[in-house]
Design a protein around this motif. Structure first.
Motif, PDB file in Angstrom:
ATOM      1  N   ARG A 115       0.822  -1.211   0.000  1.00  0.00           N
ATOM      2  CA  ARG A 115       0.000   0.000   0.000  1.00  0.00           C
ATOM      3  C   ARG A 115       0.855   1.259   0.000  1.00  0.00           C
ATOM      4  O   ARG A 115       0.389   2.331  -0.398  1.00  0.00           O
ATOM      5  CB  ARG A 115      -0.920   0.016   1.218  1.00  0.00           C
ATOM      6  N   ARG A 156      -6.371  -3.114   8.265  1.00  0.00           N
ATOM      7  CA  ARG A 156      -5.683  -2.553   7.100  1.00  0.00           C
ATOM      8  C   ARG A 156      -5.136  -1.162   7.377  1.00  0.00           C
ATOM      9  O   ARG A 156      -5.812  -0.326   7.973  1.00  0.00           O
ATOM     10  CB  ARG A 156      -6.643  -2.500   5.903  1.00  0.00           C
ATOM     11  N   TRP A 158      -3.275   2.093   5.272  1.00  0.00           N
ATOM     12  CA  TRP A 158      -3.224   2.576   3.900  1.00  0.00           C
ATOM     13  C   TRP A 158      -1.952   3.326   3.540  1.00  0.00           C
ATOM     14  O   TRP A 158      -1.589   3.413   2.372  1.00  0.00           O
ATOM     15  CB  TRP A 158      -4.421   3.471   3.615  1.00  0.00           C
ATOM     16  N   TYR A 320       0.919   0.899  -7.786  1.00  0.00           N
ATOM     17  CA  TYR A 320       0.073   1.487  -6.742  1.00  0.00           C
ATOM     18  C   TYR A 320       0.808   2.584  -5.971  1.00  0.00           C
ATOM     19  O   TYR A 320       0.334   3.701  -5.875  1.00  0.00           O
ATOM     20  CB  TYR A 320      -0.398   0.408  -5.763  1.00  0.00           C
TER      21      TYR A 320
END
Length: 360
Positions: A115, A156, A158, A320
């Protein structure tokens, strides 16, 4: 010249300036050696025939001649100092990354879901491996080999960013928290609670900027005071020279704001489709991960033009996250790779995420 000329034009221009000044210096040297600059004084001697007329005058006085050579002080720049060419900012067309290395992911850590990836000031790489139920902050040494797991988090995460000495920030989205982590001691030493979900985070060492899809918050790291920026809604954020930069994933936008949240410019282009990772280099060029185009796009500092610098043709796949060390010009980009593996029915291709390191 330093503002508008190319390096070749500056070189030729400086040669012309040097030629003109050298001629002037030679002219002064000629005047000096020829004596034209010597001080000249007149001497008057009274004729003896006039003495009878001037018998009552004993003397008009004495006149002496003093001759002194003129010594100009000439400083030739070429003799005493080197000529310094002012570095010119490259144009967007000159930006071209060259591949340096690929991070080596330990077999027992696959599959990765990167991420965020950051380059620390000492050249090490910090990777945020994030899944739905857990996240890990991982450290890699300069040559791309795994060093250690810094921290584990529930749920999670980020984004992460470097703050200052051994300190990084990690977003804990659902908890609406920012964890300040000591990467040397492998521990969380402070948690910052916010009023909104924590998406992306950026810092310049003095402030912490945390964005979400609803609003953003600036945290003063000196006194921990908060400032809410209702007008800044971004999936990824970055800070550069007092300005705030953000990407909007679904709207394919790149925006630049003042520190107060006032918009400066907005950029949209077909090359930017699914804007994600965001970073800037030392000259203010904005680097965007175009997720659906599987590319990295550079936007000019004024937000008017862009150029694709990495694409599928360069092996880019499922991009990403991105980051740049502004001092060294090293760039890291997360990407997916295909690896041959053996199975029960023979060899097959398996997809893994890793990160590639470039020099820009």
């Amino acid at each position: 010249m330093t503002q508008y000329a190319t390096e070749l034009q500056m070189y030729v221009g400086l040669r012309e300036i040097e030629k003109t000044t050298s001629q002037a210096a030679q002219y002064i040297d000629d005047l000096k050696s020829g004596g034209q600059l010597d001080e000249i004084n007149l001497e008057l001697t009274i004729s003896s025939e006039l003495k009878s007329i001037l018998k009552d005058v004993k003397s008009f006085g004495d006149i002496n001649i003093n001759t002194r050579s003129f010594t100009p002080q000439l400083k030739a720049g070429r003799k005493d100092q080197a000529q310094n060419l002012v570095p010119t900012i490259p144009t967007i067309e000159q930006i071209k990354p060259s591949m340096l290395r690929q991070l080596t992911i330990p077999q027992d850590m696959k599959p990765f879901d990167i991420r965020a990836c950051r380059i620390l000031p000492d050249g090490k790489y910090l990777i945020l491996d994030s899944h739905s139920d857990k996240s890990s902050l991982l450290l890699f040494i300069n040559v791309g080999l795994f060093m250690k797991e810094v921290m584990k988090f529930k749920g999670r995460s980020w984004d992460t960013c470097f703050i200052r000495t051994n300190t990084v920030a990690v977003t804990l989205q659902l908890q609406k928290q920012i964890a300040l982590v000591d990467v040397e001691k492998n521990k969380i030493f402070k948690s910052i609670n916010l009023s909104h979900y924590c998406g992306s985070v950026a810092s310049d060492g003095q402030i912490l900027l945390v964005s979400s899809n609803h609003k953003s918050t600036i945290v003063n790291l000196n006194d921990m005071s908060y400032t809410i920026l209702e007008g800044i809604v971004a999936d990824r954020v970055a800070l550069f020279k007092g300005n705030i930069y953000g990407t909007m994933y679904y709207k394919n936008k790149v925006c630049c704001y003042k520190s107060t949240g006032e918009p400066l410019w907005t950029f949209m282009h077909d090359d930017i489709n699914g804007a994600q990772g965001l970073t800037l280099d030392k000259n203010g060029f904005v680097y965007i991960v175009s997720m659906y185009n599987k590319s990295v796009v550079v936007v000019s500092p004024d937000g008017k033009t862009c150029k694709t610098i990495l694409s599928v043709a360069d092996g880019s796949k499922s991009l990403y996250a991105i980051d740049i060390n502004r001092e060294t010009g090293i760039m890291i980009v997360s990407s997916e790779i295909s690896v041959d593996e053996d199975g029960s029915f023979g060899s097959y291709k398996k997809q893994y995420e890793t990160a590639f390191v470039y020099k820009i």
